[in-house]
Design a protein around this motif. Structure first.
Motif, PDB file in Angstrom:
ATOM      1  N   PRO A   1     -11.405  30.920  12.208  1.00  0.00           N
ATOM      2  CA  PRO A   1     -11.777  31.967  13.173  1.00  0.00           C
ATOM      3  C   PRO A   1     -12.892  31.518  14.122  1.00  0.00           C
ATOM      4  N   LEU A   2     -13.682  30.541  13.685  1.00  0.00           N
ATOM      5  CA  LEU A   2     -14.766  30.057  14.567  1.00  0.00           C
ATOM      6  C   LEU A   2     -14.191  29.363  15.802  1.00  0.00           C
ATOM      7  N   LEU A   3     -13.007  28.755  15.643  1.00  0.00           N
ATOM      8  CA  LEU A   3     -12.392  28.093  16.797  1.00  0.00           C
ATOM      9  C   LEU A   3     -12.033  29.129  17.863  1.00  0.00           C
ATOM     10  N   ASP A   4     -11.529  30.266  17.407  1.00  0.00           N
ATOM     11  CA  ASP A   4     -11.157  31.316  18.380  1.00  0.00           C
ATOM     12  C   ASP A   4     -12.405  31.805  19.132  1.00  0.00           C
ATOM     13  N   ILE A   5     -13.517  31.919  18.397  1.00  0.00           N
ATOM     14  CA  ILE A   5     -14.767  32.368  19.046  1.00  0.00           C
ATOM     15  C   ILE A   5     -15.249  31.300  20.024  1.00  0.00           C
ATOM     16  N   ALA A   6     -15.148  30.038  19.622  1.00  0.00           N
ATOM     17  CA  ALA A   6     -15.578  28.938  20.494  1.00  0.00           C
ATOM     18  C   ALA A   6     -14.758  28.917  21.778  1.00  0.00           C
ATOM     19  N   LEU A   7     -13.457  29.096  21.641  1.00  0.00           N
ATOM     20  CA  LEU A   7     -12.574  29.074  22.817  1.00  0.00           C
ATOM     21  C   LEU A   7     -12.905  30.222  23.772  1.00  0.00           C
ATOM     22  N   GLU A   8     -13.177  31.398  23.197  1.00  0.00           N
ATOM     23  CA  GLU A   8     -13.513  32.551  24.055  1.00  0.00           C
ATOM     24  C   GLU A   8     -14.852  32.322  24.753  1.00  0.00           C
ATOM     25  N   LEU A   9     -15.790  31.733  24.015  1.00  0.00           N
ATOM     26  CA  LEU A   9     -17.122  31.449  24.588  1.00  0.00           C
ATOM     27  C   LEU A   9     -16.973  30.471  25.759  1.00  0.00           C
ATOM     28  N   GLU A  10     -16.174  29.432  25.544  1.00  0.00           N
ATOM     29  CA  GLU A  10     -15.984  28.435  26.615  1.00  0.00           C
ATOM     30  C   GLU A  10     -15.290  29.093  27.815  1.00  0.00           C
ATOM     31  N   GLU A  11     -14.260  29.851  27.538  1.00  0.00           N
ATOM     32  CA  GLU A  11     -13.497  30.471  28.630  1.00  0.00           C
ATOM     33  C   GLU A  11     -14.386  31.393  29.485  1.00  0.00           C
ATOM     34  N   LYS A  12     -15.242  32.166  28.829  1.00  0.00           N
ATOM     35  CA  LYS A  12     -16.081  33.119  29.568  1.00  0.00           C
ATOM     36  C   LYS A  12     -17.196  32.426  30.333  1.00  0.00           C
ATOM     37  N   THR A  13     -17.774  31.367  29.741  1.00  0.00           N
ATOM     38  CA  THR A  13     -18.875  30.697  30.461  1.00  0.00           C
ATOM     39  C   THR A  13     -18.338  29.934  31.669  1.00  0.00           C
ATOM     40  N   LEU A  14     -17.077  29.477  31.559  1.00  0.00           N
ATOM     41  CA  LEU A  14     -16.500  28.737  32.690  1.00  0.00           C
ATOM     42  C   LEU A  14     -16.399  29.634  33.929  1.00  0.00           C
ATOM     43  N   LYS A  15     -16.395  30.939  33.723  1.00  0.00           N
ATOM     44  CA  LYS A  15     -16.277  31.877  34.863  1.00  0.00           C
ATOM     45  C   LYS A  15     -17.614  32.516  35.212  1.00  0.00           C
ATOM     46  N   ASP A  16     -18.669  32.126  34.506  1.00  0.00           N
ATOM     47  CA  ASP A  16     -19.950  32.817  34.674  1.00  0.00           C
ATOM     48  C   ASP A  16     -20.859  32.050  35.626  1.00  0.00           C
ATOM     49  N   GLU A  17     -21.337  32.681  36.660  1.00  0.00           N
ATOM     50  CA  GLU A  17     -22.146  32.038  37.707  1.00  0.00           C
ATOM     51  C   GLU A  17     -23.376  31.338  37.132  1.00  0.00           C
ATOM     52  N   TYR A  18     -24.012  31.952  36.100  1.00  0.00           N
ATOM     53  CA  TYR A  18     -25.221  31.334  35.518  1.00  0.00           C
ATOM     54  C   TYR A  18     -24.885  29.955  35.000  1.00  0.00           C
ATOM     55  N   PHE A  19     -23.765  29.811  34.291  1.00  0.00           N
ATOM     56  CA  PHE A  19     -23.406  28.520  33.684  1.00  0.00           C
ATOM     57  C   PHE A  19     -22.843  27.570  34.735  1.00  0.00           C
ATOM     58  N   ILE A  20     -22.067  28.148  35.663  1.00  0.00           N
ATOM     59  CA  ILE A  20     -21.470  27.304  36.713  1.00  0.00           C
ATOM     60  C   ILE A  20     -22.571  26.705  37.583  1.00  0.00           C
ATOM     61  N   SER A  21     -23.522  27.551  37.981  1.00  0.00           N
ATOM     62  CA  SER A  21     -24.576  27.073  38.891  1.00  0.00           C
ATOM     63  C   SER A  21     -25.477  26.045  38.231  1.00  0.00           C
ATOM     64  N   ARG A  22     -25.606  26.129  36.927  1.00  0.00           N
ATOM     65  CA  ARG A  22     -26.446  25.144  36.213  1.00  0.00           C
ATOM     66  C   ARG A  22     -25.611  24.013  35.615  1.00  0.00           C
ATOM     67  N   LYS A  23     -24.320  24.032  35.886  1.00  0.00           N
ATOM     68  CA  LYS A  23     -23.418  22.970  35.414  1.00  0.00           C
ATOM     69  C   LYS A  23     -23.484  22.812  33.893  1.00  0.00           C
ATOM     70  N   LEU A  24     -23.374  23.950  33.219  1.00  0.00           N
ATOM     71  CA  LEU A  24     -23.460  23.961  31.751  1.00  0.00           C
ATOM     72  C   LEU A  24     -22.063  24.059  31.160  1.00  0.00           C
ATOM     73  N   TYR A  25     -21.609  23.019  30.542  1.00  0.00           N
ATOM     74  CA  TYR A  25     -20.269  22.991  29.944  1.00  0.00           C
ATOM     75  C   TYR A  25     -20.403  22.540  28.491  1.00  0.00           C
ATOM     76  N   PRO A  26     -19.337  22.741  27.700  1.00  0.00           N
ATOM     77  CA  PRO A  26     -19.409  22.300  26.296  1.00  0.00           C
ATOM     78  C   PRO A  26     -19.681  20.799  26.210  1.00  0.00           C
ATOM     79  N   ASN A  27     -20.567  20.423  25.294  1.00  0.00           N
ATOM     80  CA  ASN A  27     -20.840  18.996  25.080  1.00  0.00           C
ATOM     81  C   ASN A  27     -20.216  18.553  23.754  1.00  0.00           C
TER      82      ASN A  27
END
Ligand code: SDX
Length: 393
Positions: free
Chosen positions: A301-327
């Motif tokens: 179930p943690l994978l599903d949460i991780a995928l949702e977290l990644e999907e939502k941050t990819l669309k979020d201006e705060y993360f996009i503007s700071r170039k924050l992606y999964p490492n």
């Protein structure tokens, strides 16, 4: 080609060093070990081949590889006197504390390794000794933490299978990993094998620049890696995902908490000093996690949460503007969970993977005969003033 160059003099020294080992292009998401793309190494090389490539600069031929494998098998056991030191640690001791202590301690039982230089048989033997014993120390620290007897290394097993045997075999039940588990562990180690001048590797180079021996240099790397902003992040990602799962809160709550500057909460596994579009290792791990879970007929179930977290941050201006992606740390913990490695060992696994990179950087610094590292500073303290006697303060 020696020493440090100072760049951005207007913004203080961001000293950079010259290295032939690993190339990273943060804008284009490129990572190469000695010129070979990480995607090809991850797909086609073993971890032992990767160690040889990173340390010596070339993919080993069959004879070189077999000689290296024999050296790793020969050096896996620990000196019997070291058993007593394990029993001296409290069971609750952090495995990274045990690892850094034992790496220095091992050198006391191998006279002559402290004088090793970067070339010749002495270096080859010491490099194999460290690569092999780091595995045994890690497995035994885990066995001690769960109150179980140590498993002696089996020289007939591969590097990864031997580690898993030492971790999980029981007195009357030898642990034999499935090919999927062994390959997943090898991939994890390969992806962590080196990464240019990250915090822990530059620590190893700084310590090595004083002509400290290889053992104390890599032990310093273990200490730098331990921090939650660096190697400790893989375990912190799992803690974060488990907290999200247990809380019953929506993921947006945690994304907003990470954006709220009134606290220092961060989404662990996101952001990178160098990668500003994507971390190629995260992409490889994300794909492999799916495959391993399917091969092992597991779900997480943690994978599903991780995928949702990644999907939502990819669309979020705060993360996009700071170039924050999964490492690399964002999916690596889920992979280790899938193959049964306990969370308290995640950062230790990172250290096992990074050992060839630390050894290669120590050797390169010696080969370049580099001067001692001495970062400059911009002094912002008080100007000269006279001493004030105690009665006048
Ligand atoms: C590794 O260097 C390497 O190569 C390391 C490594 C390797 O192989 O050796 O790749 C392995 O260490 C990967 C990183 C693992 N660490 C984490 O996942 C911890 C969470 N990430 C952050 O702590 C951070 O992103 C770092 C440490 C990875 C990078 O730090 P930076 O580049 O110094 O970024 P920063 O702190 O200057 O942040 C820039 C902005 C800030 O916001 P503003 O002040 O501009 O408003 O981005 C924000 C930060 O607050 N930010 C985050 C964030 N990371 C940065 N906000 C929320 N969550 C995050 N994870």
């Amino acid at each position: 080609k020696s020493g440090y160059i100072t760049m951005d003099p207007g913004f203080g020294s961001t000293g950079a060093c010259f290295s032939d080992i690993t190339y990273v292009d943060g804008e284009r998401g490129i990572l190469r070990y000695r010129g070979y793309p990480i995607e090809q190494i991850a797909e086609r090389a073993s971890f032992v081949e990767t160690c040889s490539l990173i340390i010596y600069g070339e993919l080993p031929d069959a004879e070189t590889l077999n000689r290296f494998r024999r050296a790793l098998a020969e050096h896996a056991p620990l000196h019997t006197s070291l058993y007593h030191y394990f029993s001296g640690f409290p069971e609750s001791s952090p495995p990274m504390a045990i690892l850094s202590a034992m790496l220095n301690l091992v050198s006391c039982f191998h006279p002559g390794v402290l004088e090793v230089h970067s070339e010749g048989h002495g270096f080859d033997r010491t490099a194999a000794l460290l690569l092999s014993k780091v595995r045994t120390i890690a497995a035994w620290s885990y066995r001690m933490s769960v109150g179980k007897p140590f498993n002696q290394p089996n020289p007939h097993l591969t590097y990864c299978a031997n580690f898993l045997h030492m971790m999980f075999s029981e007195p009357f039940q030898e642990y034999i990993p499935s090919p999927a588990v062994e390959r997943a562990l090898a991939l994890f180690l390969i992806l962590h094998a080196d990464h240019e001048q990250n915090c822990s590797t530059s620590t190893v180079r700084t310590v090595a620049s004083s002509r400290a021996n290889l053992f104390s240099s890599v032990a310093s790397g273990v200490c730098a890696l331990w921090g939650p902003l660096h190697g400790g992040a893989n375990a912190a990602v799992i803690e974060m995902l488990e907290e999200i799962m247990a809380s019953g809160r929506k993921i947006d709550y945690y994304i907003n908490r990470a954006k709220d500057k009134s606290n220092d909460y961060k989404l662990m596994g996101f952001g990178h000093r160098v990668y500003k579009n994507f971390d190629p290792r995260a992409s490889i791990l994300k794909k492999r996690v799916y495959e391993v879970l399917a091969e092992l007929h597991k779900s997480d179930p943690l994978l599903d949460i991780a995928l949702e977290l990644e999907e939502k941050t990819l669309k979020d201006e705060y993360f996009i503007s700071r170039k924050l992606y999964p490492n690399v740390d964002f999916y690596s913990g889920i992979l280790l969970r899938a193959i049964g490695i306990p969370p308290e060992m995640y950062t230790v696994m990172f250290a096992i993977g990074r050992m060839p990179g630390w050894i290669a950087n120590w050797r390169e610094l010696h080969d370049q005969n580099l001067r001692i590292t001495r970062p400059r500073q911009v002094y912002t303290g008080r100007q000269e003033r006279s001493f004030v006697p105690l009665e006048e303060r």
